[in-house]
Design a protein around this motif. Sequence first.
Motif, PDB file in Angstrom:
ATOM      1  N   HIS A 142      37.656  44.962  16.979  1.00 52.04           N
ATOM      2  CA  HIS A 142      36.613  45.982  16.845  1.00 52.04           C
ATOM      3  C   HIS A 142      36.691  47.004  17.991  1.00 52.04           C
ATOM      4  O   HIS A 142      35.672  47.450  18.523  1.00 52.04           O
ATOM      5  CB  HIS A 142      35.234  45.318  16.825  1.00 52.04           C
ATOM      6  N   GLY A 143      37.877  47.358  18.377  1.00 53.65           N
ATOM      7  CA  GLY A 143      38.062  48.323  19.455  1.00 53.65           C
ATOM      8  C   GLY A 143      38.515  47.622  20.731  1.00 53.65           C
ATOM      9  O   GLY A 143      38.928  46.459  20.717  1.00 53.65           O
ATOM     10  N   SER A 144      38.421  48.331  21.837  1.00 48.17           N
ATOM     11  CA  SER A 144      38.881  47.777  23.111  1.00 48.17           C
ATOM     12  C   SER A 144      37.879  46.759  23.659  1.00 48.17           C
ATOM     13  O   SER A 144      36.662  46.967  23.584  1.00 48.17           O
ATOM     14  CB  SER A 144      39.074  48.894  24.133  1.00 48.17           C
ATOM     15  N   ASN A 145      38.413  45.682  24.199  1.00 52.55           N
ATOM     16  CA  ASN A 145      37.585  44.646  24.813  1.00 52.55           C
ATOM     17  C   ASN A 145      37.951  44.494  26.286  1.00 52.55           C
ATOM     18  O   ASN A 145      39.133  44.372  26.621  1.00 52.55           O
ATOM     19  CB  ASN A 145      37.803  43.290  24.113  1.00 52.55           C
ATOM     20  N   ILE A 146      36.930  44.494  27.141  1.00 53.05           N
ATOM     21  CA  ILE A 146      37.179  44.272  28.565  1.00 53.05           C
ATOM     22  C   ILE A 146      37.496  42.792  28.780  1.00 53.05           C
ATOM     23  O   ILE A 146      36.702  41.914  28.436  1.00 53.05           O
ATOM     24  CB  ILE A 146      35.976  44.705  29.418  1.00 53.05           C
ATOM     25  N   VAL A 147      38.655  42.531  29.362  1.00 52.75           N
ATOM     26  CA  VAL A 147      39.085  41.149  29.585  1.00 52.75           C
ATOM     27  C   VAL A 147      39.090  40.778  31.068  1.00 52.75           C
ATOM     28  O   VAL A 147      39.227  39.605  31.411  1.00 52.75           O
ATOM     29  CB  VAL A 147      40.481  40.892  28.973  1.00 52.75           C
ATOM     30  N   GLN A 148      38.951  41.781  31.956  1.00 50.60           N
ATOM     31  CA  GLN A 148      38.952  41.472  33.384  1.00 50.60           C
ATOM     32  C   GLN A 148      38.214  42.552  34.160  1.00 50.60           C
ATOM     33  O   GLN A 148      38.413  43.744  33.936  1.00 50.60           O
ATOM     34  CB  GLN A 148      40.381  41.356  33.912  1.00 50.60           C
ATOM     35  N   TRP A 149      37.356  42.113  35.086  1.00 50.17           N
ATOM     36  CA  TRP A 149      36.686  43.023  36.008  1.00 50.17           C
ATOM     37  C   TRP A 149      37.359  42.932  37.364  1.00 50.17           C
ATOM     38  O   TRP A 149      37.683  41.849  37.852  1.00 50.17           O
ATOM     39  CB  TRP A 149      35.199  42.667  36.159  1.00 50.17           C
ATOM     40  N   LEU A 150      37.552  44.079  37.982  1.00 49.25           N
ATOM     41  CA  LEU A 150      38.090  44.163  39.340  1.00 49.25           C
ATOM     42  C   LEU A 150      37.104  44.941  40.204  1.00 49.25           C
ATOM     43  O   LEU A 150      36.344  45.781  39.704  1.00 49.25           O
ATOM     44  CB  LEU A 150      39.455  44.885  39.357  1.00 49.25           C
ATOM     45  N   TYR A 151      37.159  44.680  41.506  1.00 51.17           N
ATOM     46  CA  TYR A 151      36.342  45.411  42.474  1.00 51.17           C
ATOM     47  C   TYR A 151      37.252  45.935  43.585  1.00 51.17           C
ATOM     48  O   TYR A 151      38.146  45.212  44.043  1.00 51.17           O
ATOM     49  CB  TYR A 151      35.273  44.503  43.091  1.00 51.17           C
ATOM     50  N   VAL A 152      36.977  47.164  44.020  1.00 54.75           N
ATOM     51  CA  VAL A 152      37.695  47.736  45.162  1.00 54.75           C
ATOM     52  C   VAL A 152      36.669  48.079  46.230  1.00 54.75           C
ATOM     53  O   VAL A 152      35.737  48.853  45.991  1.00 54.75           O
ATOM     54  CB  VAL A 152      38.485  49.011  44.770  1.00 54.75           C
ATOM     55  N   ASP A 153      36.841  47.484  47.416  1.00 55.10           N
ATOM     56  CA  ASP A 153      35.944  47.760  48.534  1.00 55.10           C
ATOM     57  C   ASP A 153      36.123  49.214  48.975  1.00 55.10           C
ATOM     58  O   ASP A 153      37.230  49.635  49.310  1.00 55.10           O
ATOM     59  CB  ASP A 153      36.262  46.808  49.694  1.00 55.10           C
ATOM     60  N   ASP A 154      35.036  49.987  48.967  1.00 52.27           N
ATOM     61  CA  ASP A 154      35.121  51.407  49.305  1.00 52.27           C
ATOM     62  C   ASP A 154      35.575  51.643  50.742  1.00 52.27           C
ATOM     63  O   ASP A 154      36.175  52.674  51.045  1.00 52.27           O
ATOM     64  CB  ASP A 154      33.761  52.095  49.084  1.00 52.27           C
ATOM     65  N   GLU A 155      35.291  50.700  51.638  1.00 52.51           N
ATOM     66  CA  GLU A 155      35.626  50.896  53.049  1.00 52.51           C
ATOM     67  C   GLU A 155      37.044  50.458  53.386  1.00 52.51           C
ATOM     68  O   GLU A 155      37.761  51.144  54.118  1.00 52.51           O
ATOM     69  CB  GLU A 155      34.631  50.120  53.921  1.00 52.51           C
ATOM     70  N   THR A 156      37.466  49.318  52.844  1.00 46.47           N
ATOM     71  CA  THR A 156      38.769  48.754  53.211  1.00 46.47           C
ATOM     72  C   THR A 156      39.848  48.949  52.160  1.00 46.47           C
ATOM     73  O   THR A 156      41.026  48.702  52.427  1.00 46.47           O
ATOM     74  CB  THR A 156      38.636  47.245  53.482  1.00 46.47           C
ATOM     75  N   SER A 157      39.467  49.350  50.941  1.00 44.76           N
ATOM     76  CA  SER A 157      40.386  49.481  49.793  1.00 44.76           C
ATOM     77  C   SER A 157      40.970  48.141  49.346  1.00 44.76           C
ATOM     78  O   SER A 157      41.947  48.102  48.600  1.00 44.76           O
ATOM     79  CB  SER A 157      41.531  50.455  50.110  1.00 44.76           C
ATOM     80  N   GLN A 158      40.380  47.022  49.795  1.00 42.62           N
ATOM     81  CA  GLN A 158      40.808  45.704  49.350  1.00 42.62           C
ATOM     82  C   GLN A 158      40.453  45.517  47.869  1.00 42.62           C
ATOM     83  O   GLN A 158      39.345  45.828  47.437  1.00 42.62           O
ATOM     84  CB  GLN A 158      40.153  44.610  50.190  1.00 42.62           C
ATOM     85  N   LEU A 159      41.418  44.997  47.103  1.00 42.05           N
ATOM     86  CA  LEU A 159      41.229  44.761  45.674  1.00 42.05           C
ATOM     87  C   LEU A 159      40.788  43.315  45.456  1.00 42.05           C
ATOM     88  O   LEU A 159      41.347  42.382  46.048  1.00 42.05           O
ATOM     89  CB  LEU A 159      42.537  45.032  44.932  1.00 42.05           C
ATOM     90  N   PHE A 160      39.771  43.127  44.599  1.00 41.02           N
ATOM     91  CA  PHE A 160      39.260  41.800  44.271  1.00 41.02           C
ATOM     92  C   PHE A 160      39.276  41.589  42.760  1.00 41.02           C
ATOM     93  O   PHE A 160      39.018  42.511  41.990  1.00 41.02           O
ATOM     94  CB  PHE A 160      37.811  41.624  44.764  1.00 41.02           C
ATOM     95  N   GLU A 161      39.537  40.349  42.376  1.00 38.50           N
ATOM     96  CA  GLU A 161      39.395  39.922  40.989  1.00 38.50           C
ATOM     97  C   GLU A 161      38.045  39.233  40.864  1.00 38.50           C
ATOM     98  O   GLU A 161      37.702  38.377  41.694  1.00 38.50           O
ATOM     99  CB  GLU A 161      40.536  38.974  40.628  1.00 38.50           C
ATOM    100  N   TYR A 162      37.292  39.586  39.833  1.00 32.41           N
ATOM    101  CA  TYR A 162      35.967  38.985  39.664  1.00 32.41           C
ATOM    102  C   TYR A 162      36.080  37.682  38.898  1.00 32.41           C
ATOM    103  O   TYR A 162      36.616  37.632  37.784  1.00 32.41           O
ATOM    104  CB  TYR A 162      35.036  39.953  38.921  1.00 32.41           C
ATOM    105  N   ASP A 163      35.586  36.608  39.520  1.00 33.28           N
ATOM    106  CA  ASP A 163      35.536  35.283  38.892  1.00 33.28           C
ATOM    107  C   ASP A 163      34.175  35.143  38.229  1.00 33.28           C
ATOM    108  O   ASP A 163      33.171  34.865  38.897  1.00 33.28           O
ATOM    109  CB  ASP A 163      35.752  34.205  39.960  1.00 33.28           C
ATOM    110  N   LEU A 164      34.157  35.332  36.896  1.00 33.30           N
ATOM    111  CA  LEU A 164      32.893  35.355  36.168  1.00 33.30           C
ATOM    112  C   LEU A 164      32.180  34.005  36.237  1.00 33.30           C
ATOM    113  O   LEU A 164      30.965  33.940  36.423  1.00 33.30           O
ATOM    114  CB  LEU A 164      33.141  35.742  34.704  1.00 33.30           C
ATOM    115  N   GLY A 165      32.930  32.907  36.093  1.00 33.40           N
ATOM    116  CA  GLY A 165      32.321  31.576  36.064  1.00 33.40           C
ATOM    117  C   GLY A 165      31.595  31.230  37.350  1.00 33.40           C
ATOM    118  O   GLY A 165      30.539  30.577  37.334  1.00 33.40           O
TER     119      GLY A 165
END
Length: 245
Positions: free
Chosen positions: A214-237
């Motif tokens: 039924h269209g595009s499905n979000i399968v993963q959320w990521l976060y980027v720290d605005d200050e450090t530019s560190q990339l994070f994977e969001y653990d939903l559970g």
Amino acid sequence: MKMIRLATVCLLLLSAVACKQKAGNNTGINATDTVKKAIIKPDSSPKENTTRQKKDVNAKFLTYNDDGDYYLLLAQHGDSTISFINDDADRSLNRGDSIKIFWKDDTITMAGDDEMPVSAKRITSIRKIADGPVTLFKKSYGRQMKYTWAPEENFSDYYLDKIYKLVEYYLATTKTELLLRSIKAKEAINYSLESQERDGRRYTMIGIAVPGTHGSNIVQWLYVDDETSQLFEYDLGNDKLMPVR
């Protein structure tokens, strides 16, 4: 009588020679030693200097940083991150590429520090040794991702490009099965961006989506720290942010 005088002269001469040799031996230095030292000293010194002045290193490319007064290139060598002044306009390297960096010692002045000189490493040339995961991903996937963001978000073109490269790196190293399947099938992968606050810190939240029934499905959320530019994977559970290395 003449024979006695001759013998006496000979004894005196032999005694003088012996005394001279003894005096010379007490100093511990002779002509041969002086010549040896004159030869050895110049030979050993340049070897030490050559070792100290080695100006190349094998490393993994991390990122370009053009935000400040100087254009920088960041590279990983072992467990250390090394910063280099990078005057070359080329920006073709991708995160994880193996490179050999040739550099020289230099000094720079930093704004706000009364223009005090600061030691720096300035790149003279770079040689790429091997492709990293992002380069291999781009070659195999062969598609451009599309992304959207809300009109009220004030994202610059430079920042959007930086986020794009972080998403590329995540996809190149992900172990998420749904994403791996879409990458292998070369399906259209897209993502959305929005500003988000979490635990008192500001982030850019990224939702990666793949085609669904039924269209595009979000399968993963990521976060980027605005200050450090560190990339994070969001653990939903567990409702946790996991750093992406």
